[in-house]
Design a protein around this motif. Structure first.
Motif, PDB file in Angstrom:
ATOM      1  N   PRO A 190      15.643  36.680  58.381  1.00 53.21           N
ATOM      2  CA  PRO A 190      14.501  36.316  59.221  1.00 53.21           C
ATOM      3  C   PRO A 190      13.247  37.142  58.951  1.00 53.21           C
ATOM      4  CG  PRO A 190      16.505  36.277  60.519  1.00 53.21           C
ATOM      5  CD  PRO A 190      16.883  36.826  59.166  1.00 53.21           C
ATOM      6  N   ALA A 191      13.406  38.431  58.656  1.00 52.45           N
ATOM      7  CA  ALA A 191      12.234  39.279  58.416  1.00 52.45           C
ATOM      8  C   ALA A 191      11.462  38.833  57.176  1.00 52.45           C
ATOM      9  CB  ALA A 191      12.659  40.737  58.267  1.00 52.45           C
ATOM     10  N   ASP A 192      12.172  38.294  56.168  1.00 51.10           N
ATOM     11  CA  ASP A 192      11.499  37.851  54.950  1.00 51.10           C
ATOM     12  C   ASP A 192      10.605  36.645  55.202  1.00 51.10           C
ATOM     13  OD1 ASP A 192      12.683  39.835  53.428  1.00 51.10           O
ATOM     14  OD2 ASP A 192      14.337  38.565  52.745  1.00 51.10           O
ATOM     15  N   VAL A 193      10.977  35.843  56.187  1.00 50.44           N
ATOM     16  CA  VAL A 193      10.198  34.646  56.509  1.00 50.44           C
ATOM     17  C   VAL A 193       9.123  34.947  57.550  1.00 50.44           C
ATOM     18  CG1 VAL A 193      10.322  32.293  57.425  1.00 50.44           C
ATOM     19  CG2 VAL A 193      12.115  33.131  55.886  1.00 50.44           C
ATOM     20  N   GLN A 194       9.435  35.801  58.510  1.00 52.61           N
ATOM     21  CA  GLN A 194       8.485  36.076  59.596  1.00 52.61           C
ATOM     22  C   GLN A 194       7.152  36.597  59.074  1.00 52.61           C
ATOM     23  OE1 GLN A 194       8.986  35.575  63.162  1.00 52.61           O
ATOM     24  NE2 GLN A 194       6.772  35.755  62.906  1.00 52.61           N
ATOM     25  N   VAL A 195       7.173  37.405  58.019  1.00 54.75           N
ATOM     26  CA  VAL A 195       5.912  37.965  57.504  1.00 54.75           C
ATOM     27  C   VAL A 195       5.004  36.891  56.911  1.00 54.75           C
ATOM     28  CG1 VAL A 195       6.906  40.226  57.068  1.00 54.75           C
ATOM     29  CG2 VAL A 195       6.940  38.510  55.244  1.00 54.75           C
ATOM     30  N   LEU A 204       7.192  32.069  65.689  1.00 52.87           N
ATOM     31  CA  LEU A 204       8.362  32.895  65.434  1.00 52.87           C
ATOM     32  C   LEU A 204       9.351  32.139  64.562  1.00 52.87           C
ATOM     33  CD1 LEU A 204       8.944  34.081  69.112  1.00 52.87           C
ATOM     34  CD2 LEU A 204       7.881  35.419  67.284  1.00 52.87           C
ATOM     35  N   VAL A 205      10.113  32.862  63.763  1.00 51.26           N
ATOM     36  CA  VAL A 205      11.182  32.249  62.990  1.00 51.26           C
ATOM     37  C   VAL A 205      12.192  31.618  63.939  1.00 51.26           C
ATOM     38  CG1 VAL A 205      13.160  32.741  61.497  1.00 51.26           C
ATOM     39  CG2 VAL A 205      10.944  33.791  61.016  1.00 51.26           C
ATOM     40  N   ASP A 206      12.568  30.373  63.663  1.00 53.72           N
ATOM     41  CA  ASP A 206      13.672  29.733  64.369  1.00 53.72           C
ATOM     42  C   ASP A 206      14.930  29.986  63.540  1.00 53.72           C
ATOM     43  OD1 ASP A 206      14.865  28.356  66.396  1.00 53.72           O
ATOM     44  OD2 ASP A 206      14.117  26.378  65.820  1.00 53.72           O
ATOM     45  N   TYR A 240      19.227  29.774  62.716  1.00 55.28           N
ATOM     46  CA  TYR A 240      20.526  29.117  62.874  1.00 55.28           C
ATOM     47  C   TYR A 240      21.569  30.029  62.244  1.00 55.28           C
ATOM     48  CZ  TYR A 240      23.921  25.387  63.438  1.00 55.28           C
ATOM     49  OH  TYR A 240      25.005  24.635  63.852  1.00 55.28           O
ATOM     50  N   ASP A 241      22.598  30.364  62.977  1.00 57.09           N
ATOM     51  CA  ASP A 241      23.601  31.331  62.519  1.00 57.09           C
ATOM     52  C   ASP A 241      22.950  32.656  62.122  1.00 57.09           C
ATOM     53  OD1 ASP A 241      25.705  29.615  62.994  1.00 57.09           O
ATOM     54  OD2 ASP A 241      25.833  28.905  60.922  1.00 57.09           O
ATOM     55  N   ALA A 242      21.944  33.057  62.918  1.00 62.75           N
ATOM     56  CA  ALA A 242      21.248  34.334  62.732  1.00 62.75           C
ATOM     57  C   ALA A 242      20.480  34.422  61.423  1.00 62.75           C
ATOM     58  CB  ALA A 242      22.229  35.508  62.842  1.00 62.75           C
ATOM     59  N   MET A 243      20.165  33.293  60.816  1.00 66.76           N
ATOM     60  CA  MET A 243      19.414  33.258  59.571  1.00 66.76           C
ATOM     61  C   MET A 243      18.196  32.351  59.720  1.00 66.76           C
ATOM     62  SD  MET A 243      21.091  35.280  57.571  1.00 66.76           S
ATOM     63  CE  MET A 243      20.435  34.938  55.924  1.00 66.76           C
ATOM     64  N   ALA A 244      17.114  32.707  59.012  1.00 68.44           N
ATOM     65  CA  ALA A 244      16.010  31.779  58.812  1.00 68.44           C
ATOM     66  C   ALA A 244      16.406  30.817  57.686  1.00 68.44           C
ATOM     67  CB  ALA A 244      14.748  32.539  58.435  1.00 68.44           C
ATOM     68  N   TRP A 245      15.813  29.634  57.697  1.00 69.77           N
ATOM     69  CA  TRP A 245      16.121  28.652  56.658  1.00 69.77           C
ATOM     70  C   TRP A 245      14.824  28.142  56.044  1.00 69.77           C
ATOM     71  CZ3 TRP A 245      21.058  26.954  55.127  1.00 69.77           C
ATOM     72  CH2 TRP A 245      22.106  27.549  55.846  1.00 69.77           C
ATOM     73  N   VAL A 246      14.852  27.968  54.728  1.00 66.95           N
ATOM     74  CA  VAL A 246      13.720  27.422  53.982  1.00 66.95           C
ATOM     75  C   VAL A 246      14.224  26.201  53.219  1.00 66.95           C
ATOM     76  CG1 VAL A 246      12.080  27.834  52.109  1.00 66.95           C
ATOM     77  CG2 VAL A 246      12.533  29.631  53.807  1.00 66.95           C
ATOM     78  N   ARG A 295       4.567  40.049  66.827  1.00 67.60           N
ATOM     79  CA  ARG A 295       5.074  41.159  66.041  1.00 67.60           C
ATOM     80  C   ARG A 295       5.643  40.654  64.729  1.00 67.60           C
ATOM     81  NH1 ARG A 295       9.015  45.129  69.072  1.00 67.60           N
ATOM     82  NH2 ARG A 295       7.069  45.334  70.245  1.00 67.60           N
ATOM     83  N   GLY A 296       5.243  41.276  63.634  1.00 67.31           N
ATOM     84  CA  GLY A 296       5.722  40.861  62.318  1.00 67.31           C
ATOM     85  C   GLY A 296       4.883  39.775  61.683  1.00 67.31           C
ATOM     86  N   SER A 297       3.796  39.351  62.349  1.00 71.96           N
ATOM     87  CA  SER A 297       2.963  38.307  61.778  1.00 71.96           C
ATOM     88  C   SER A 297       2.155  38.852  60.624  1.00 71.96           C
ATOM     89  CB  SER A 297       2.029  37.720  62.857  1.00 71.96           C
ATOM     90  OG  SER A 297       1.154  38.701  63.329  1.00 71.96           O
TER      91      SER A 297
END
Length: 252
Positions: A31-36, A43-45, A47-53, A243-245
Motif C-alpha cells: 500500500p505504501a508504494d501506491v499511496q505516494v 486513500l489506497v483501497d 484487498y487482503d491488506a494489499m493495494a492493487w494495480v 498522510r502519505g500523499s
C-alpha cells in the motif's frame, strides 16, 4: 463495498460508449508504494491488506455525446489504462488512473478538462487464432506494451473478482481540485484468461516497482451500454491533505 451493479446512476449521462474485448491484469503492491502516487484526499483501497494495480487494454467503441445517437467509425479506438483502487476519507470508493494510453488525439481534451493523464500512442487490438492481441507505444516516450491473452471459460465472479473489476466512479485532479466521474453499465461478463505473451513498461513508468509474480487475469467480451456522467468537482477536499500523499500529483 464494490458490487456488480452501480450504487448510483450516471444521470444525466454526458457520454455513451461500449468497452469491448477488455482484459484485466491485476498485481498486488505494498500500500505504501501506491499511496505516494495518490493526490490529497484519496486513500489506497486494500484487498487482503494489499493495494492493487490493474492494466486494462480494451477497444473503446462508438464513443459519442449522450445526445448524439449516430455512431461512426471515427469514435472507435484502442485504449489501455493503468489504474489503482482508491477511496475517499468517507469510504466512497473508485478508481485513480496512473496513465491512460489512447489511440485518438480527440481524447487529449479530457486531460485539459479534468486532469485525466491521457497519452497519445500507436495502439492496436486484434484477434489471432483464438487469442486477443494488444499492443501499444506512447508517442514521444518510452512506455510500451505487448500482450497476448487466450480467453477461457465464463466464471461466476468471486468477491475478489467483483472488487477488482466493478468500480462505478473515477477520480481525477486538476488545479488542486478533485473531480469525481460516475459510470454506469451492465455487469461485466467475466471469463478466465491465460497470458501467452506479456511485455510492458507502463508500471515502472508510473513510478511503481516492477510487479512481483504473475497477475490475476480476467477477460471480458465487454459491455455495450456504458454511460458516463458529468465530472463533479469536490472542492471540500482541496485543503485536506492525506498522510502519505504526493504533492507532485496535485495537478496534471
Amino acid at each position: 463495498m464494490p458490487s456488480l451493479s452501480p450504487d448510483e446512476r450516471a444521470w444525466p449521462p454526458v457520454l455513451k460508449a461500449g468497452w469491448l474485448r477488455q482484459t484485466f491484469l491485476h498485481w498486488p503492491f505494498r500500500p505504501a508504494d501506491v499511496q505516494v502516487l495518490l493526490p490529497r484526499g484519496l486513500l489506497v483501497d486494500e484487498y487482503d491488506a494489499m493495494a492493487w494495480v490493474s492494466l486494462t487494454p480494451f477497444l473503446m467503441a462508438d464513443l459519442r455525446p449522450a445526445v448524439v445517437p449516430i455512431k461512426t467509425r471515427f469514435t472507435t479506438f484502442p485504449e489501455t489504462n493503468l489504474r489503482t483502487y482508491v477511496r475517499r476519507p468517507d469510504g466512497r470508493d473508485g478508481i485513480w488512473f496512473l496513465s491512460l494510453e489512447v489511440g485518438s488525439a480527440a481524447m487529449l481534451a479530457a486531460r485539459c478538462a479534468v486532469g485525466a493523464p491521457y497519452h497519445l500512442g500507436d495502439l492496436s487490438v486484434s484477434e489471432h487464432e483464438g487469442t486477443v492481441v494488444y499492443a501499444g507505444a506512447r508517442r514521444g516516450g518510452d512506455p510500451s506494451y505487448h500482450l497476448v491473452v487466450r480467453p477461457g471459460d465464463a466464471i461466476q465472479p468471486s468477491d475478489r473478482d467483483i472488487w477488482l473489476t466493478s468500480r462505478w466512479r473515477a477520480y481525477t485532479r486538476r488545479f488542486g481540485i478533485l473531480f469525481e466521474t460516475p459510470v454506469e453499465h451492465e455487469p461485466w461478463p467475466l471469463f478466465t484468461g491465460v497470458i501467452e505473451q506479456l511485455t510492458e513498461k507502463l508500471v515502472r513508468s508510473a513510478g511503481l516497482p516492477a510487479p512481483d509474480g504473475d497477475p490475476v487475469v480476467h477477460f471480458s467480451p465487454g459491455v455495450r451500454n456504458v454511460q458516463i456522467g458529468a465530472s463533479r468537482p469536490l472542492p471540500e477536499l482541496r485543503h485536506r491533505p492525506t498522510r502519505g500523499s504526493n504533492p507532485r500529483t496535485d495537478g496534471v
